[in-house]
Scaffold this motif. Structure first.
Motif, PDB file in Angstrom:
ATOM      1  N   ASN A 118     -12.567  12.727   6.747  1.00 37.87           N
ATOM      2  CA  ASN A 118     -12.645  13.462   5.481  1.00 37.87           C
ATOM      3  C   ASN A 118     -11.314  13.404   4.735  1.00 37.87           C
ATOM      4  O   ASN A 118     -11.284  13.261   3.503  1.00 37.87           O
ATOM      5  N   ALA A 119     -10.210  13.506   5.478  1.00 35.05           N
ATOM      6  CA  ALA A 119      -8.896  13.410   4.836  1.00 35.05           C
ATOM      7  C   ALA A 119      -8.708  12.035   4.193  1.00 35.05           C
ATOM      8  O   ALA A 119      -8.155  11.922   3.095  1.00 35.05           O
ATOM      9  N   ILE A 120      -9.188  10.997   4.887  1.00 33.87           N
ATOM     10  CA  ILE A 120      -9.116   9.640   4.328  1.00 33.87           C
ATOM     11  C   ILE A 120      -9.937   9.543   3.049  1.00 33.87           C
ATOM     12  O   ILE A 120      -9.491   8.994   2.032  1.00 33.87           O
ATOM     13  N   VAL A 121     -11.151  10.089   3.080  1.00 34.15           N
ATOM     14  CA  VAL A 121     -12.028  10.061   1.907  1.00 34.15           C
ATOM     15  C   VAL A 121     -11.359  10.756   0.725  1.00 34.15           C
ATOM     16  O   VAL A 121     -11.381  10.259  -0.413  1.00 34.15           O
ATOM     17  N   GLN A 122     -10.751  11.911   0.972  1.00 33.12           N
ATOM     18  CA  GLN A 122     -10.103  12.651  -0.112  1.00 33.12           C
ATOM     19  C   GLN A 122      -8.919  11.879  -0.676  1.00 33.12           C
ATOM     20  O   GLN A 122      -8.680  11.896  -1.898  1.00 33.12           O
ATOM     21  N   ASP A 123      -8.163  11.205   0.192  1.00 30.06           N
ATOM     22  CA  ASP A 123      -7.040  10.392  -0.278  1.00 30.06           C
ATOM     23  C   ASP A 123      -7.529   9.252  -1.169  1.00 30.06           C
ATOM     24  O   ASP A 123      -6.929   8.967  -2.211  1.00 30.06           O
ATOM     25  N   VAL A 124      -8.605   8.595  -0.751  1.00 29.43           N
ATOM     26  CA  VAL A 124      -9.169   7.495  -1.543  1.00 29.43           C
ATOM     27  C   VAL A 124      -9.674   8.016  -2.880  1.00 29.43           C
ATOM     28  O   VAL A 124      -9.438   7.415  -3.936  1.00 29.43           O
ATOM     29  N   LYS A 125     -10.354   9.151  -2.864  1.00 27.75           N
ATOM     30  CA  LYS A 125     -10.855   9.745  -4.107  1.00 27.75           C
ATOM     31  C   LYS A 125      -9.714  10.116  -5.053  1.00 27.75           C
ATOM     32  O   LYS A 125      -9.866  10.082  -6.276  1.00 27.75           O
ATOM     33  N   ALA A 126      -8.584  10.483  -4.457  1.00 28.95           N
ATOM     34  CA  ALA A 126      -7.424  10.864  -5.269  1.00 28.95           C
ATOM     35  C   ALA A 126      -6.690   9.646  -5.829  1.00 28.95           C
ATOM     36  O   ALA A 126      -5.700   9.788  -6.551  1.00 28.95           O
TER      37      ALA A 126
ATOM     38  N   VAL B 247       0.858  -1.187   0.000  1.00 31.34           N
ATOM     39  CA  VAL B 247       0.000   0.000   0.000  1.00 31.34           C
ATOM     40  C   VAL B 247       0.893   1.236   0.000  1.00 31.34           C
ATOM     41  O   VAL B 247       2.069   1.176   0.345  1.00 31.34           O
ATOM     42  N   ASP B 248       0.309   2.362  -0.403  1.00 26.20           N
ATOM     43  CA  ASP B 248       1.068   3.613  -0.419  1.00 26.20           C
ATOM     44  C   ASP B 248       1.271   4.162   0.986  1.00 26.20           C
ATOM     45  O   ASP B 248       2.295   4.784   1.272  1.00 26.20           O
ATOM     46  N   GLU B 249       0.288   3.939   1.850  1.00 29.74           N
ATOM     47  CA  GLU B 249       0.399   4.421   3.222  1.00 29.74           C
ATOM     48  C   GLU B 249      -0.616   3.709   4.106  1.00 29.74           C
ATOM     49  O   GLU B 249      -1.572   3.105   3.617  1.00 29.74           O
ATOM     50  N   VAL B 250      -0.389   3.793   5.413  1.00 27.17           N
ATOM     51  CA  VAL B 250      -1.305   3.226   6.400  1.00 27.17           C
ATOM     52  C   VAL B 250      -1.995   4.392   7.100  1.00 27.17           C
ATOM     53  O   VAL B 250      -1.342   5.253   7.687  1.00 27.17           O
ATOM     54  N   LEU B 251      -3.336   4.420   7.023  1.00 19.96           N
ATOM     55  CA  LEU B 251      -4.122   5.492   7.643  1.00 19.96           C
ATOM     56  C   LEU B 251      -4.843   4.906   8.849  1.00 19.96           C
ATOM     57  O   LEU B 251      -5.799   4.147   8.700  1.00 19.96           O
ATOM     58  N   LEU B 252      -4.370   5.244  10.040  1.00 20.79           N
ATOM     59  CA  LEU B 252      -4.909   4.695  11.283  1.00 20.79           C
ATOM     60  C   LEU B 252      -5.619   5.788  12.057  1.00 20.79           C
ATOM     61  O   LEU B 252      -5.029   6.804  12.413  1.00 20.79           O
ATOM     62  N   CYS B 253      -6.906   5.573  12.301  1.00 15.23           N
ATOM     63  CA  CYS B 253      -7.721   6.525  13.068  1.00 15.23           C
ATOM     64  C   CYS B 253      -8.204   5.782  14.308  1.00 15.23           C
ATOM     65  O   CYS B 253      -9.095   4.929  14.225  1.00 15.23           O
ATOM     66  N   ILE B 254      -7.596   6.105  15.450  1.00 18.34           N
ATOM     67  CA  ILE B 254      -7.875   5.307  16.635  1.00 18.34           C
ATOM     68  C   ILE B 254      -7.733   6.160  17.890  1.00 18.34           C
ATOM     69  O   ILE B 254      -6.963   7.111  17.928  1.00 18.34           O
ATOM     70  N   GLY B 255      -8.514   5.863  18.917  1.00 10.33           N
ATOM     71  CA  GLY B 255      -8.384   6.554  20.188  1.00 10.33           C
ATOM     72  C   GLY B 255      -9.088   7.890  20.207  1.00 10.33           C
ATOM     73  O   GLY B 255      -9.770   8.293  19.262  1.00 10.33           O
ATOM     74  N   ASP B 256      -8.905   8.620  21.321  1.00 10.16           N
ATOM     75  CA  ASP B 256      -9.534   9.917  21.510  1.00 10.16           C
ATOM     76  C   ASP B 256      -8.725  10.974  20.777  1.00 10.16           C
ATOM     77  O   ASP B 256      -7.618  11.304  21.159  1.00 10.16           O
ATOM     78  N   GLU B 257      -9.280  11.512  19.702  1.00  3.98           N
ATOM     79  CA  GLU B 257      -8.568  12.474  18.882  1.00  3.98           C
ATOM     80  C   GLU B 257      -8.858  13.918  19.271  1.00  3.98           C
ATOM     81  O   GLU B 257      -8.588  14.840  18.517  1.00  3.98           O
ATOM     82  N   GLN B 258      -9.475  14.140  20.429  1.00  3.42           N
ATOM     83  CA  GLN B 258      -9.825  15.496  20.821  1.00  3.42           C
ATOM     84  C   GLN B 258      -8.576  16.369  20.923  1.00  3.42           C
ATOM     85  O   GLN B 258      -7.567  15.967  21.469  1.00  3.42           O
TER      86      GLN B 258
ATOM     87  N   LYS C 169     -15.102   1.882  -3.610  1.00  9.04           N
ATOM     88  CA  LYS C 169     -13.789   2.288  -4.114  1.00  9.04           C
ATOM     89  C   LYS C 169     -12.759   1.154  -4.069  1.00  9.04           C
ATOM     90  O   LYS C 169     -11.640   1.309  -4.562  1.00  9.04           O
ATOM     91  N   GLY C 170     -13.142   0.029  -3.478  1.00  6.70           N
ATOM     92  CA  GLY C 170     -12.210  -1.095  -3.376  1.00  6.70           C
ATOM     93  C   GLY C 170     -11.035  -0.814  -2.463  1.00  6.70           C
ATOM     94  O   GLY C 170      -9.940  -1.365  -2.644  1.00  6.70           O
ATOM     95  N   ALA C 171     -11.248   0.036  -1.470  1.00  5.66           N
ATOM     96  CA  ALA C 171     -10.165   0.411  -0.551  1.00  5.66           C
ATOM     97  C   ALA C 171     -10.016  -0.628   0.552  1.00  5.66           C
ATOM     98  O   ALA C 171     -10.990  -0.970   1.229  1.00  5.66           O
ATOM     99  N   ARG C 172      -8.812  -1.118   0.754  1.00  7.84           N
ATOM    100  CA  ARG C 172      -8.556  -2.069   1.843  1.00  7.84           C
ATOM    101  C   ARG C 172      -8.800  -1.363   3.162  1.00  7.84           C
ATOM    102  O   ARG C 172      -8.122  -0.385   3.473  1.00  7.84           O
ATOM    103  N   SER C 173      -9.753  -1.866   3.932  1.00 12.68           N
ATOM    104  CA  SER C 173     -10.096  -1.142   5.157  1.00 12.68           C
ATOM    105  C   SER C 173     -10.731  -2.057   6.192  1.00 12.68           C
ATOM    106  O   SER C 173     -11.473  -2.983   5.855  1.00 12.68           O
TER     107      SER C 173
ATOM    108  N   LYS D  29      -5.309   7.093  -3.970  1.00  7.60           N
ATOM    109  CA  LYS D  29      -4.248   6.539  -3.127  1.00  7.60           C
ATOM    110  C   LYS D  29      -4.579   5.110  -2.730  1.00  7.60           C
ATOM    111  O   LYS D  29      -5.698   4.816  -2.323  1.00  7.60           O
ATOM    112  N   ASN D  30      -3.579   4.249  -2.831  1.00  6.24           N
ATOM    113  CA  ASN D  30      -3.734   2.852  -2.406  1.00  6.24           C
ATOM    114  C   ASN D  30      -3.343   2.763  -0.943  1.00  6.24           C
ATOM    115  O   ASN D  30      -2.181   2.531  -0.606  1.00  6.24           O
ATOM    116  N   ALA D  31      -4.303   2.982  -0.063  1.00  7.24           N
ATOM    117  CA  ALA D  31      -4.009   3.041   1.368  1.00  7.24           C
ATOM    118  C   ALA D  31      -4.659   1.871   2.103  1.00  7.24           C
ATOM    119  O   ALA D  31      -5.661   1.314   1.641  1.00  7.24           O
TER     120      ALA D  31
END
Length: 456
Positions: free
Chosen positions: A325-333, A297-308, A367-371, A335-337
């Motif tokens: 939203n950043a993840i969505v934009q990367d997928v739309k662009a 993959v091009d990158e690993v996008l990890l969204c976990i824990g309290d992001e406050q 989008k066929g995104a590995r997730s 990116k193989n994440a």
């Protein structure tokens, strides 16, 4: 994992932090193959003494890349830089001889003997530098003259000052000449620095594969598959407590996968472990599993824990949505994440939160995104693969279930799940934790009322 690598030199520790994220099967395979070769070397008993000697030498290696850069730039080196260069070159020669004697070719060092010969005209082969008399008959004669005159009480101070000035000028010319003589070996010096650090890192990587029982992953062009994947940190903590870590199997295909399960069922650990394994793989490391086939993959996008973020004034929900939203934009662009999201939309109301989870799963599947997305929400209708942590096994262990042994009563393996509802173990876990009974009894009354309302 990186912190636990047994790196010997400060040079290698700094270079380790600059290793590139690998994007091609060829470069990853090359790194994995090197690690395999070194692993086999470490397991060869006849080479144990040689490896120990190499490690001792590596411990003495200093980071002299600044000096090497000055050599490359044709700068005049001072005594400290000439000393650093001589000391490193001597160590590189000794390590090279050890590698050659053991027929270890996975990393090779260039021959720096010409550099040592320039800096060690007396052939003493000790890590020390001085502008030696051997560099110049004129210098030797001048020093002898100064020594004689200093012993004569009649010698005027101005005479000694003049001789000292000539001595300094002569030494400076010798340093300049030495720097000119060393400059043609700039390529070998820089190569020796990089390869010495590479050797140090490779030895540490190989040793870690043995100590942690890591596996060499295969490179996949489709599905990522782990057999008995485990989290090394959690496994070590449990081992120290006399407990066992349950490794699991998981396949990650193109498209979204929803993972559900009770609280304390290890869903967050699964995401962290998958993120760790993918990242290790993309840096050419072995991974914590019994077997593994991993797609790049091009990158690993990890969204976990309290992001406050109190500093930015964002709530947990707002911060999470910006990440999503950043993840969505990367997928739309395009990116193989690899996308890993823990408890998506958990900080908003359940009705809208469920809608967001459904929408994200649908989007990622389209989008066929590995997730992998974990959730506690029931009623997820989105088109996606659904898995569930098996959870509490009532007949699994004898004895009373407590907070100290709860992991023994949980089966952490993943199973396919076609149901819309998620396991309801919150009350049970709360009782195990010792939460006030009166409070929990009232909560169950409300829960019963809600279930009756749903049936009607």
């Amino acid at each position: 994992m990186i912190d636990k690598l047994e790196i010997q030199s400060g040079l290698a520790k700094r270079i380790l932090n600059t290793l590139p994220y690998l994007h091609t099967p060829e470069t990853i395979a090359q790194e994995l193959d090197k690690t395999e070769v070194m692993r086999n070397i470490l397991q060869t008993s006849e080479l144990t003494d040689t490896i120990t000697k190499i490690k001792v030498k590596l411990m003495q290696v200093k980071d002299i890349r600044g000096t090497a850069n000055r050599v490359t730039e044709s700068q005049i080196l001072d005594d400290i830089e000439l000393f650093e260069l001589k000391a490193f070159s001597l160590l590189a020669m000794e390590i090279r001889e050890l590698l050659l004697s053991a027929n270890i070719t996975v990393v090779s060092l260039p021959d720096l003997e010409p550099v040592v010969n320039i800096l060690d005209p007396e052939k003493m082969r000790i890590p020390h530098f001085y502008v030696y008399d051997a560099y110049s008959p004129e210098l030797a004669a001048l020093r002898a003259k100064m020594k004689t005159l200093k012993m004569d009480e009649k010698t005027e101070e101005r005479v000694l000052d003049q001789l000292q000035f000539e001595h300094t000028e002569l030494e400076d010319r010798i340093r300049e000449k030495l720097s000119e003589q060393i400059h043609p070996y700039k390529k070998e010096i820089n190569e020796a620095l990089v390869n010495t650090a590479t050797l140090d890192i490779l030895l540490a990587k190989a040793q870690q594969t043995i100590d942690m029982q890591l596996c060499k992953p295969e490179i996949s062009t489709s599905t990522t598959r782990y057999i008995k994947i485990f989290n090394p940190q959690v496994k070590e903590v449990l081992w120290q407590e006399g407990k066992k870590f349950q490794a699991i199997d998981i396949d990650i295909e193109q498209g979204a996968c929803l993972i559900t399960g009770a609280n304390m069922a290890g869903k967050s650990v699964i995401l962290k472990t998958v993120a760790l394994a993918q990242t290790l793989f993309q840096f050419g490391f072995y991974v914590p599993a019994e077997q593994a086939e991993i797609a790049l993959v091009d990158e690993v996008l990890l969204c976990i824990g309290d992001e406050q973020s109190e500093l930015s004034g964002l709530s947990s929900y707002a911060s999470e949505m910006l990440q999503v939203n950043a993840i969505v934009q990367d997928v739309k662009a395009g990116k193989n994440a690899l996308i890993l999201i823990d408890e998506l939309a958990r900080t908003t109301n359940p009705t809208e939160g469920k809608a967001i989870v459904n929408a994200m799963l649908d989007f990622l599947t389209d989008k066929g995104a590995r997730s992998l997305i974990t959730s506690h929400y029931s009623g997820i209708k989105a088109r996606c693969k659904k898995m569930r942590v098996k959870g509490f096994v009532k007949e699994h262990v004898q004895g009373q279930l407590t907070i100290n042994n709860i992991n023994e009563f949980i089966d952490y393996s993943l199973i396919e799940d076609t149901h819309d509802s998620v396991p309801q173990e919150a009350m049970r876990i709360a009782r195990i934790l010792g939460v006030d009974e009166e409070l929990l009894d009232k909560a169950e009354e409300f829960l019963d009322d809600e279930e009756k309302k749903n049936r009607n």
